[in-house]
Scaffold this motif. Structure first.
Motif, PDB file in Angstrom:
ATOM      1  N   ASN A   2       0.979  -1.293   0.023  1.00 42.85           N
ATOM      2  CA  ASN A   2       0.167  -0.322   0.142  1.00 42.85           C
ATOM      3  C   ASN A   2       0.856   1.054   0.007  1.00 42.85           C
ATOM      4  OD1 ASN A   2      -2.333   1.966   0.570  1.00 42.85           O
ATOM      5  ND2 ASN A   2      -2.944   0.968   2.090  1.00 42.85           N
ATOM      6  N   LYS A   3       1.400   1.369  -1.436  1.00 38.61           N
ATOM      7  CA  LYS A   3       2.681   3.237  -1.446  1.00 38.61           C
ATOM      8  C   LYS A   3       1.447   3.435  -2.044  1.00 38.61           C
ATOM      9  CE  LYS A   3       7.149   4.165  -1.397  1.00 38.61           C
ATOM     10  NZ  LYS A   3       7.331   4.248  -0.370  1.00 38.61           N
ATOM     11  N   VAL A   4       1.706   5.334  -1.294  1.00 36.74           N
ATOM     12  CA  VAL A   4       0.883   6.057  -2.658  1.00 36.74           C
ATOM     13  C   VAL A   4       2.366   7.590  -2.835  1.00 36.74           C
ATOM     14  CG1 VAL A   4      -1.191   8.005  -2.402  1.00 36.74           C
ATOM     15  CG2 VAL A   4      -1.420   6.024  -2.003  1.00 36.74           C
ATOM     16  N   MET A   5       2.413   7.808  -3.524  1.00 36.31           N
ATOM     17  CA  MET A   5       3.434   9.141  -4.136  1.00 36.31           C
ATOM     18  C   MET A   5       2.753  10.330  -4.965  1.00 36.31           C
ATOM     19  SD  MET A   5       7.141   6.690  -5.100  1.00 36.31           S
ATOM     20  CE  MET A   5       6.160   5.433  -5.866  1.00 36.31           C
ATOM     21  N   LEU A   6       2.621  11.598  -4.360  1.00 36.96           N
ATOM     22  CA  LEU A   6       1.544  12.106  -4.675  1.00 36.96           C
ATOM     23  C   LEU A   6       2.705  14.015  -5.113  1.00 36.96           C
ATOM     24  CD1 LEU A   6      -1.174  12.091  -2.481  1.00 36.96           C
ATOM     25  CD2 LEU A   6      -0.913  10.877  -4.992  1.00 36.96           C
ATOM     26  N   ILE A   7       2.889  14.677  -6.111  1.00 36.78           N
ATOM     27  CA  ILE A   7       3.117  15.747  -5.862  1.00 36.78           C
ATOM     28  C   ILE A   7       1.774  17.258  -6.194  1.00 36.78           C
ATOM     29  CG2 ILE A   7       4.939  17.283  -7.244  1.00 36.78           C
ATOM     30  CD1 ILE A   7       6.681  15.507  -7.515  1.00 36.78           C
ATOM     31  N   GLY A   8       2.031  17.889  -5.932  1.00 39.82           N
ATOM     32  CA  GLY A   8       1.033  18.436  -5.711  1.00 39.82           C
ATOM     33  C   GLY A   8       0.958  19.662  -5.362  1.00 39.82           C
ATOM     34  N   ASN A   9      -0.044  20.145  -4.836  1.00 41.59           N
ATOM     35  CA  ASN A   9       0.058  21.690  -4.306  1.00 41.59           C
ATOM     36  C   ASN A   9      -1.285  21.662  -3.305  1.00 41.59           C
ATOM     37  OD1 ASN A   9       1.960  23.263  -6.288  1.00 41.59           O
ATOM     38  ND2 ASN A   9       0.272  23.268  -8.032  1.00 41.59           N
ATOM     39  N   VAL A  10      -0.304  22.563  -2.176  1.00 44.38           N
ATOM     40  CA  VAL A  10      -1.680  22.627  -1.383  1.00 44.38           C
ATOM     41  C   VAL A  10      -2.796  23.761  -1.800  1.00 44.38           C
ATOM     42  CG1 VAL A  10      -1.505  23.192   1.147  1.00 44.38           C
ATOM     43  CG2 VAL A  10       0.695  22.203   0.350  1.00 44.38           C
ATOM     44  N   GLY A  11      -3.992  23.175  -1.504  1.00 46.69           N
ATOM     45  CA  GLY A  11      -5.431  24.217  -1.789  1.00 46.69           C
ATOM     46  C   GLY A  11      -5.666  25.004  -0.488  1.00 46.69           C
ATOM     47  N   GLN A  12      -5.581  24.448   0.454  1.00 41.62           N
ATOM     48  CA  GLN A  12      -5.662  25.422   1.810  1.00 41.62           C
ATOM     49  C   GLN A  12      -5.119  25.966   2.191  1.00 41.62           C
ATOM     50  OE1 GLN A  12      -9.414  24.011   2.430  1.00 41.62           O
ATOM     51  NE2 GLN A  12      -8.995  23.049   4.433  1.00 41.62           N
ATOM     52  N   GLN A  89     -26.020  14.595  10.466  1.00 38.50           N
ATOM     53  CA  GLN A  89     -27.690  14.458   9.928  1.00 38.50           C
ATOM     54  C   GLN A  89     -27.488  12.672  10.884  1.00 38.50           C
ATOM     55  OE1 GLN A  89     -26.160  16.068   7.857  1.00 38.50           O
ATOM     56  NE2 GLN A  89     -27.422  17.805   8.697  1.00 38.50           N
ATOM     57  N   GLY A  90     -26.712  11.849  11.200  1.00 34.00           N
ATOM     58  CA  GLY A  90     -26.643  10.714  11.488  1.00 34.00           C
ATOM     59  C   GLY A  90     -26.523   9.784   9.944  1.00 34.00           C
ATOM     60  N   GLN A  91     -25.834   9.834   8.326  1.00 37.18           N
ATOM     61  CA  GLN A  91     -25.804   9.778   7.757  1.00 37.18           C
ATOM     62  C   GLN A  91     -24.160   9.232   7.355  1.00 37.18           C
ATOM     63  OE1 GLN A  91     -26.936  11.825   4.072  1.00 37.18           O
ATOM     64  NE2 GLN A  91     -28.036  10.358   3.227  1.00 37.18           N
ATOM     65  N   ARG A  92     -24.118   7.998   7.047  1.00 36.53           N
ATOM     66  CA  ARG A  92     -22.819   7.397   7.032  1.00 36.53           C
ATOM     67  C   ARG A  92     -22.019   7.926   6.207  1.00 36.53           C
ATOM     68  NH1 ARG A  92     -20.420   3.085   9.364  1.00 36.53           N
ATOM     69  NH2 ARG A  92     -21.520   3.353  10.548  1.00 36.53           N
ATOM     70  N   ARG A  93     -21.011   8.136   6.165  1.00 38.84           N
ATOM     71  CA  ARG A  93     -19.977   9.555   4.565  1.00 38.84           C
ATOM     72  C   ARG A  93     -18.487   8.143   5.366  1.00 38.84           C
ATOM     73  NH1 ARG A  93     -22.638  12.165   2.507  1.00 38.84           N
ATOM     74  NH2 ARG A  93     -24.142  13.882   3.320  1.00 38.84           N
ATOM     75  N   TYR A  94     -18.135   8.324   3.740  1.00 41.69           N
ATOM     76  CA  TYR A  94     -17.034   7.061   3.822  1.00 41.69           C
ATOM     77  C   TYR A  94     -15.631   8.059   3.448  1.00 41.69           C
ATOM     78  CZ  TYR A  94     -20.156   3.913   3.499  1.00 41.69           C
ATOM     79  OH  TYR A  94     -21.296   2.541   4.166  1.00 41.69           O
ATOM     80  N   ALA A  95     -14.699   8.417   3.722  1.00 40.35           N
ATOM     81  CA  ALA A  95     -13.710   9.278   2.940  1.00 40.35           C
ATOM     82  C   ALA A  95     -11.993   8.714   3.018  1.00 40.35           C
ATOM     83  CB  ALA A  95     -12.980  10.346   4.252  1.00 40.35           C
ATOM     84  N   THR A  96     -11.779   8.823   1.833  1.00 38.67           N
ATOM     85  CA  THR A  96     -10.218   8.907   0.986  1.00 38.67           C
ATOM     86  C   THR A  96      -9.497   9.346   2.149  1.00 38.67           C
ATOM     87  OG1 THR A  96     -11.471   7.323  -0.482  1.00 38.67           O
ATOM     88  CG2 THR A  96      -8.828   7.544  -0.513  1.00 38.67           C
ATOM     89  N   GLU A  97      -8.061   8.623   2.677  1.00 33.47           N
ATOM     90  CA  GLU A  97      -6.927  10.226   3.177  1.00 33.47           C
ATOM     91  C   GLU A  97      -5.385   9.103   2.625  1.00 33.47           C
ATOM     92  OE1 GLU A  97      -9.034  11.319   7.373  1.00 33.47           O
ATOM     93  OE2 GLU A  97      -8.023   9.180   7.677  1.00 33.47           O
ATOM     94  N   ILE A  98      -4.441  10.087   2.332  1.00 35.59           N
ATOM     95  CA  ILE A  98      -3.245   9.662   2.345  1.00 35.59           C
ATOM     96  C   ILE A  98      -2.254   9.617   3.973  1.00 35.59           C
ATOM     97  CG2 ILE A  98      -1.078   9.998   1.273  1.00 35.59           C
ATOM     98  CD1 ILE A  98      -3.862   8.816  -0.699  1.00 35.59           C
ATOM     99  N   TRP A  99      -2.078   8.888   4.477  1.00 33.67           N
ATOM    100  CA  TRP A  99      -0.943   8.934   5.206  1.00 33.67           C
ATOM    101  C   TRP A  99      -0.186   8.861   5.377  1.00 33.67           C
ATOM    102  CZ3 TRP A  99      -2.953   7.098  11.210  1.00 33.67           C
ATOM    103  CH2 TRP A  99      -4.218   7.853  10.921  1.00 33.67           C
ATOM    104  N   ALA A 100       0.691  10.489   5.644  1.00 29.48           N
ATOM    105  CA  ALA A 100       1.971  11.104   4.321  1.00 29.48           C
ATOM    106  C   ALA A 100       3.010   9.903   5.757  1.00 29.48           C
ATOM    107  CB  ALA A 100       2.101  11.665   4.887  1.00 29.48           C
ATOM    108  N   ASP A 101       3.765   9.068   5.200  1.00 29.30           N
ATOM    109  CA  ASP A 101       5.289   8.623   5.418  1.00 29.30           C
ATOM    110  C   ASP A 101       6.286   9.776   5.988  1.00 29.30           C
ATOM    111  OD1 ASP A 101       3.740   6.003   6.661  1.00 29.30           O
ATOM    112  OD2 ASP A 101       4.163   5.204   4.580  1.00 29.30           O
ATOM    113  N   ASN A 102       6.674  10.322   4.819  1.00 30.52           N
ATOM    114  CA  ASN A 102       7.527  10.816   4.199  1.00 30.52           C
ATOM    115  C   ASN A 102       7.414  12.699   3.225  1.00 30.52           C
ATOM    116  OD1 ASN A 102      10.206  12.098   3.759  1.00 30.52           O
ATOM    117  ND2 ASN A 102      10.650  10.838   1.558  1.00 30.52           N
ATOM    118  N   ILE A 103       7.817  13.549   3.060  1.00 31.55           N
ATOM    119  CA  ILE A 103       7.354  13.868   2.724  1.00 31.55           C
ATOM    120  C   ILE A 103       8.863  15.214   2.238  1.00 31.55           C
ATOM    121  CG2 ILE A 103       4.737  14.841   3.512  1.00 31.55           C
ATOM    122  CD1 ILE A 103       5.791  16.837   5.134  1.00 31.55           C
ATOM    123  N   GLU A 104       8.345  15.990   1.331  1.00 29.64           N
ATOM    124  CA  GLU A 104       9.414  16.930   0.655  1.00 29.64           C
ATOM    125  C   GLU A 104       8.876  18.689  -0.072  1.00 29.64           C
ATOM    126  OE1 GLU A 104      12.789  15.635  -1.581  1.00 29.64           O
ATOM    127  OE2 GLU A 104      12.482  14.018  -1.099  1.00 29.64           O
TER     128      GLU A 104
END
Length: 135
Positions: A2-12, A89-104
């Motif tokens: 399970n590995k994710v690598m992203l390069i992007g811009n911080v939105g807020q 409102q009691g509705q079930r919601r789903y979220a996808t997150e990236i848990w960072a191990d390393n950043i540059e």
């Protein structure tokens, strides 16, 4: 694996909180963009931007709090996590997150800012080579 690598811009601006015993946790929104292109028949395919929720803990969260702002470019390496929660409102919601191990930090910073290069990954244990090896 399970590995994710992203390069992007911080939105807020990063959201940083301190939980049990002063442990820092940061949440950032990272935008990654696939550039558009033109097909052989002349059709234009536009840019496509995806938004990612990135979670950072401890020292990385503290570094994010000090040095990262909206618009900065980051490299993030981590793993993908799926979570569920119930909204107000009691509705079930789903979220996808990236848990960072390393950043540059990829955005150039002015030298006058006094930014010191700090290790951004979790410290690795010191390993010493065996003295008995012939190489």
């Amino acid at each position: 694996m399970n590995k994710v690598m992203l390069i992007g811009n911080v939105g807020q601006e990063p959201e940083v909180r301190y939980v049990d015993q002063g442990v820092a946790v940061a949440r950032i929104r990272l935008a990654t963009t696939e550039r558009g292109y033109t097909l052989q028949n002349g059709t234009q395919v536009p840019d496509h931007t995806d938004w990612h929720n990135v979670i950072l803990w401890r020292r990385m969260a503290e570094i994010i709090e000090k040095y990262v702002h909206k618009g900065d470019k980051l490299y993030v390496e981590g793993r993908i996590r799926y979570t569920t929660y119930d909204d107000k409102q009691g509705q079930r919601r789903y979220a996808t997150e990236i848990w960072a191990d390393n950043i540059e930090l990829l955005s150039p910073k002015p030298a006058a800012a006094g930014v010191v290069n700090e290790p951004l990954a979790a410290p690795q244990p010191d390993t010493k080579p065996d003295e008995g090896l012939p190489f």
